[in-house]
Design an enzyme around this catalytic site. Structure first.
Site, PDB file in Angstrom:
ATOM      1  CE1 TYR A  54      -4.610 -32.834  32.183  1.00 21.08           C
ATOM      2  CE2 TYR A  54      -6.628 -31.537  32.117  1.00 21.08           C
ATOM      3  CZ  TYR A  54      -5.506 -32.028  31.487  1.00 21.08           C
ATOM      4  OH  TYR A  54      -5.268 -31.721  30.177  1.00 21.08           O
ATOM      5  CE  LYS A  55      -1.162 -31.313  31.648  1.00 19.59           C
ATOM      6  NZ  LYS A  55      -1.015 -30.344  30.576  1.00 19.59           N
ATOM      7  NE  ARG A  96       5.498 -35.891  29.374  1.00 20.60           N
ATOM      8  CZ  ARG A  96       4.398 -35.159  29.386  1.00 20.60           C
ATOM      9  NH1 ARG A  96       4.459 -33.838  29.198  1.00 20.60           N
ATOM     10  NH2 ARG A  96       3.215 -35.714  29.612  1.00 20.60           N
TER      11      ARG A  96
HETATM   12  C1  LIG Z   1      -1.894 -30.280  29.546  1.00 17.41           C
HETATM   13  C2  LIG Z   1      -1.847 -29.042  28.764  1.00 17.41           C
HETATM   14  C3  LIG Z   1      -3.006 -28.482  28.216  1.00 17.41           C
HETATM   15  C4  LIG Z   1      -4.303 -29.220  28.373  1.00 17.41           C
HETATM   16  O1  LIG Z   1      -5.372 -28.658  27.724  1.00 17.41           O
HETATM   17  P1  LIG Z   1      -6.812 -29.292  27.941  1.00 17.41           P
HETATM   18  O2  LIG Z   1      -7.705 -28.392  27.235  1.00 17.41           O
HETATM   19  O3  LIG Z   1      -7.047 -29.355  29.426  1.00 17.41           O
HETATM   20  O4  LIG Z   1      -6.806 -30.676  27.393  1.00 17.41           O
HETATM   21  C5  LIG Z   1      -2.906 -27.269  27.568  1.00 17.41           C
HETATM   22  N1  LIG Z   1      -1.714 -26.650  27.423  1.00 17.41           N
HETATM   23  C6  LIG Z   1      -0.583 -27.184  27.920  1.00 17.41           C
HETATM   24  C7  LIG Z   1       0.705 -26.462  27.765  1.00 17.41           C
HETATM   25  C8  LIG Z   1      -0.619 -28.399  28.591  1.00 17.41           C
HETATM   26  O5  LIG Z   1       0.504 -28.930  29.064  1.00 17.41           O
END
Ligand SMILES: *Cc1c(COP(=O)(O)O)cnc(C)c1O
Length: 422
Positions: free
Chosen positions: A233-234, A382
């Site tokens: 989702y990023k 950020r």
């Molecule tokens: C955004 C992010 C996650 C997200 O984990 P979810 O299980 O999808 O909530 C995990 N690790 C890193 C380094 C992140 O930046």
């Protein structure tokens, strides 16, 4: 007006007209039209939640009305729902230097971290230390700790400051769990070199690519990486809570005995045997029924990143980041904003961070005024850099808005109000 050198080579004079020119000549400019851009908003948070591709709404709507609405359960086969985790995994593989059949889209990043840690401990079964750094994203650390609670004889988490990472790589460590792009500072770790040094001591390496995939080129196979996970989702613009992915090098696959041994990871799920037997391929990293709607939305985002070419995206992102930093320095000659990200474009990933004494209150005020950014404790603001839909002119407008907001805000008053509602 100020001058900015990109990668130390070319100098740009930056005023608004220069930025408008850069937009006009931007090889990626047409991609902005493929996204829903929020009204009256400068969106600098695509590193945390990417924006919605236009196509996602159309595709979701037709999947719901036609494939689900009319096809019902038949669409698992008739519309290839059943093979979407593998198909999307293979597409993501192209963005991260992995081969066909080495990546599968499934579950959340946290759950995939769990799977990868267990897998590494099974492959390196004579050791039990999982090493990470204090600067890692907390969920990575929490997953280690949860596993330790359940199986203290099998896993010992070890968390060191990143400054002593290399000296901590010794023969007692089973696996190293690291995030390639730091979530606070955006600093990129040297995947190739760290992986090489770990391997020299018999340590397997798990890379969390949450802030890498779709943002910087990754070469998992070229770096001989053992396991990797990442987020949908990023920078992949897969939608809120989109499925994540997991990669495993083919050489390890047969040695892994999944403990999240759900039926979808079974060699033959529809035989309904009483004995679990893991699939021979990457499917063994699946657990339950794939979240089809989430996967379809994820695929829409992944397709755009593939079409755009990750090298071009990276090139534009570096330029956007460098110009943003320079505009900020030019505007705020005082030490009010301290750059928390690397100045070197090669070492900085997909966001630019600044420390600010009133970081929390300021980030809120910026969001209220239409500049969507975010805050990470204790003092980091950020600004996400997303070359698919960000324009050079947005950098200029953002910095002007930051100046307006900082000048017109009385922090003491602001912080009092925030204390009331948090
Ligand atoms: C955004 C992010 C996650 C997200 O984990 P979810 O299980 O999808 O909530 C995990 N690790 C890193 C380094 C992140 O930046």
């Amino acid at each position: 007006m100020s001058v900015v050198k990109i990668n130390g080579i070319k100098a740009y004079m930056i005023d608004k007209n220069t930025l408008l020119d850069l937009d006009k000549n931007d090889a990626l400019k047409s991609f902005r039209e493929e996204f829903q851009i929020p009204d009256n908003t400068l969106y600098f948070d695509g590193n945390s939640l990417g924006l919605a591709p236009q196509i996602t709404q159309k595709k979701m709507s037709s999947v719901i009305s036609s494939e689900w609405g009319q096809g019902g359960i038949r669409s698992w086969i008739n519309h290839d729902w059943g093979i979407s985790p593998q198909r999307i995994g293979n597409k993501i593989a192209k963005l991260i230097g992995a081969g066909n059949g080495e990546v599968i889209a499934a579950d959340s990043t946290s759950i995939n971290i769990f799977k990868a840690i267990v897998a590494a401990l099974q492959v390196n079964h004579e050791r039990k230390i999982i090493l990470t750094v204090e600067e890692n994203f907390p969920t990575d650390i929490y997953m280690m700790q949860g596993l330790e609670t359940f199986a203290p004889s099998k896993i010992t988490p070890k968390i060191v400051p990143s400054s002593s990472l290399i000296e901590s790589l010794d023969e007692s460590v089973a696996a190293l769990l690291l995030t390639e792009v730091n979530y606070k500072t955006g600093e990129i770790s040297d995947m190739r070199e760290i992986t090489r040094q770990a391997h020299q001591r018999g340590i397997l390496v798990i890379w969390d690519l949450s802030h890498s995939v779709g943002s910087i080129p990754v070469d998992l196979n070229g770096c001989n990486v053992d396991f990797a996970v990442g987020c949908g989702y990023k920078f992949l613009n897969g939608g809120p809570g989109a499925p994540a992915f997991i990669y495993t090098a083919k050489r390890h696959l047969s040695l892994i005995d999944p403990i999240l041994s759900g039926w979808f990871g079974h060699a033959n799920p529809f035989a309904f045997n009483l004995q679990y037997e893991p699939a021979k391929n990457i499917n063994r990293f699946m657990c339950g029924t794939p979240p089809l709607l989430g996967l379809i939305a994820l695929e829409c985002g992944v397709d755009i990143s593939l079409k755009a070419d990750i090298k071009l995206l990276r090139k534009k992102a570096k330029k956007l980041g460098a110009i943003f930093i320079e505009l900020m320095r030019d505007k705020f000659k005082s030490k009010e904003f301290e750059l928390a990200s690397p100045l070197d474009d090669e070492k900085r990933g997909g966001h630019v961070s600044f420390r600010h004494l009133h970081g929390f209150a300021l980030s809120r005020a910026l969001v209220e005024n239409g500049l969507v950014c975010d805050f990470r404790s204790p003092d980091i603001i950020r600004f996400g850099i997303t070359p698919l839909y960000m324009r050079y002119q947005d950098l200029y407008d953002a910095v002007e808005l930051i100046a307006d907001v900082t000048e017109s805000t009385n922090w003491e008053e602001k912080e009092e109000t925030i204390a009331l509602y948090t």
